[in-house]
Design an enzyme around this catalytic site. Structure first.
Site, PDB file in Angstrom:
ATOM      1  N   HIS A 198      77.429  19.247  60.653  1.00  0.00           N
ATOM      2  CA  HIS A 198      78.263  19.043  59.467  1.00  0.00           C
ATOM      3  C   HIS A 198      78.628  20.386  58.832  1.00  0.00           C
ATOM      4  O   HIS A 198      77.816  21.312  58.794  1.00  0.00           O
ATOM      5  CB  HIS A 198      77.514  18.231  58.408  1.00  0.00           C
ATOM      6  CG  HIS A 198      77.257  16.809  58.794  1.00  0.00           C
ATOM      7  ND1 HIS A 198      77.870  16.180  59.862  1.00  0.00           N
ATOM      8  CD2 HIS A 198      76.439  15.868  58.218  1.00  0.00           C
ATOM      9  CE1 HIS A 198      77.437  14.923  59.924  1.00  0.00           C
ATOM     10  NE2 HIS A 198      76.581  14.722  58.951  1.00  0.00           N
ATOM     11  N   CYS A 210      71.533  13.641  55.575  1.00  0.00           N
ATOM     12  CA  CYS A 210      71.780  14.882  56.314  1.00  0.00           C
ATOM     13  C   CYS A 210      72.671  15.849  55.548  1.00  0.00           C
ATOM     14  O   CYS A 210      72.407  17.056  55.493  1.00  0.00           O
ATOM     15  CB  CYS A 210      72.374  14.577  57.688  1.00  0.00           C
ATOM     16  SG  CYS A 210      73.785  13.449  57.654  1.00  0.00           S
TER      17      CYS A 210
END
Length: 329
Positions: free
Chosen positions: A237, A130
């Site tokens: 994130h 990711c």
């Protein structure tokens, strides 16, 4: 219109549920779905695409009925065992785990970056980590124009990247509950520790970012270093990316290049306190870029702040984009 058969493996997990949510949004009318899960979750009823599905236990014979595609989001061990079985039955697997990412015979794909690799598969396509996915989307056009010489990654990664237990550790930490997933309490802390530590002092997550970036950009000798940190944020994130280029650049050209690249939304108006935020990125498939500025400590240096939904673009949506490309082909 041809009907395609798509298996969703790990349908009851955090990523699997997001896969289903994104598929509902896209409403692919020429696809039939089958949901697979672990023995523990077998028989679980799930509402999807306006009807009730019953999740099936994944077995060695699950792919005998003939699937065109499968999205695996059930962890590395499941992928290592069942993805080759699926591929042997003519099914193209898009795998969300780290099981095949660095395999030379398996393409590692971000559709905005290297879509041509999708069609070089031998039955398995790997979804990158990711944190790598959101980084390489802005790095690709910059590398094409200015030639990247070196990258320094500093990440601020949400607890959802550690699954349901990671989210629970953050929620329970406010009550003083001892963490079950993390080595130390994540509540009120930043943990410079994602995945296991290796002999060189780096974590496996840091090595993933380094090695996967090199593979995706096709630059095996690119100089990269990384520090990956888990922060007390539920989802999305954030990354500070420092880049050194071979060639000189104009800041306005960099901004315009990123604004016009598919999959990127530039949020960069510091006079009005506008820059990418985790809360704004959550629920979106685009990568948000801001704080675009020169690094005056080196020649041709640039700083970026990059934020994306790690469960959507960082896993579910990236995999579905790959499936869409395969269907279009």
């Amino acid at each position: 219109m041809k009907k395609y058969k798509l298996a969703i493996v790990g349908a009851t997990g955090v990523v699997g549920r997001t896969v289903l949510k994104v598929l509902e949004e896209k409403n692919l009318t020429n696809v039939e779905y089958t949901l697979f899960c672990s023995k523990k979750s077998a028989g679980k009823k799930m509402n999807f695409m306006g009807k009730e599905y019953v999740s099936k236990k994944l077995t060695e014979n699950s792919f005998d009925e003939g699937f065109d595609f499968a999205i695996f989001s059930a962890g590395g061990n499941t992928s290592k065992k069942f993805a080759p079985i699926a591929a042997s039955k003519g099914c193209i697997v898009v795998d969300n785990s780290s099981a095949f990412r660095m395999n030379d015979n398996v393409p590692l794909v971000v559709p905005e970056v290297n879509p041509e690799k999708i069609f070089e598969n031998h039955g398995i396509i790997a979804n990158p980590n990711c944190s790598t996915i959101q980084a390489v989307v802005p790095l690709k056009p910059l590398d094409d124009k200015y030639k990247i010489k070196r990258i320094v990654y500093s990440t601020y990664q949400a607890v959802s990247g550690a699954g349901r237990q990671g989210i629970e550790d953050l929620k329970n930490g406010a009550k003083g509950v001892v963490p079950k997933k993390f080595t130390h309490p994540i509540y009120n802390n930043c943990l410079p520790h994602i995945d296991v530590f290796l002999e060189d002092g780096y974590t496996k997550e840091e090595h993933k970012m380094i090695n996967e970036t090199r593979k995706i950009l096709g630059k095996p000798d690119l100089k990269i270093t990384a520090t990956t940190v888990r922060v007390p944020v539920v989802n999305s994130h954030s990354e500070a990316i420092n880049i050194e280029f071979e060639n000189n650049f104009e800041l306005d050209d960099v901004t315009n290049l990123l604004k016009n690249y598919p999959g990127i939304i530039v949020k960069d108006d510091v006079e009005n306190n506008i820059y990418p935020l985790a809360t704004n990125a959550t629920g979106h498939d685009e990568v948000f870029v801001g704080r675009i500025r020169r690094d005056y400590s080196v020649d041709n240096g640039l700083n970026l702040w990059v934020v994306a939904d790690n469960i959507r673009k960082g896993a579910a949506s990236n995999a579905i984009q790959i499936i869409e490309k395969l269907i279009q082909k």
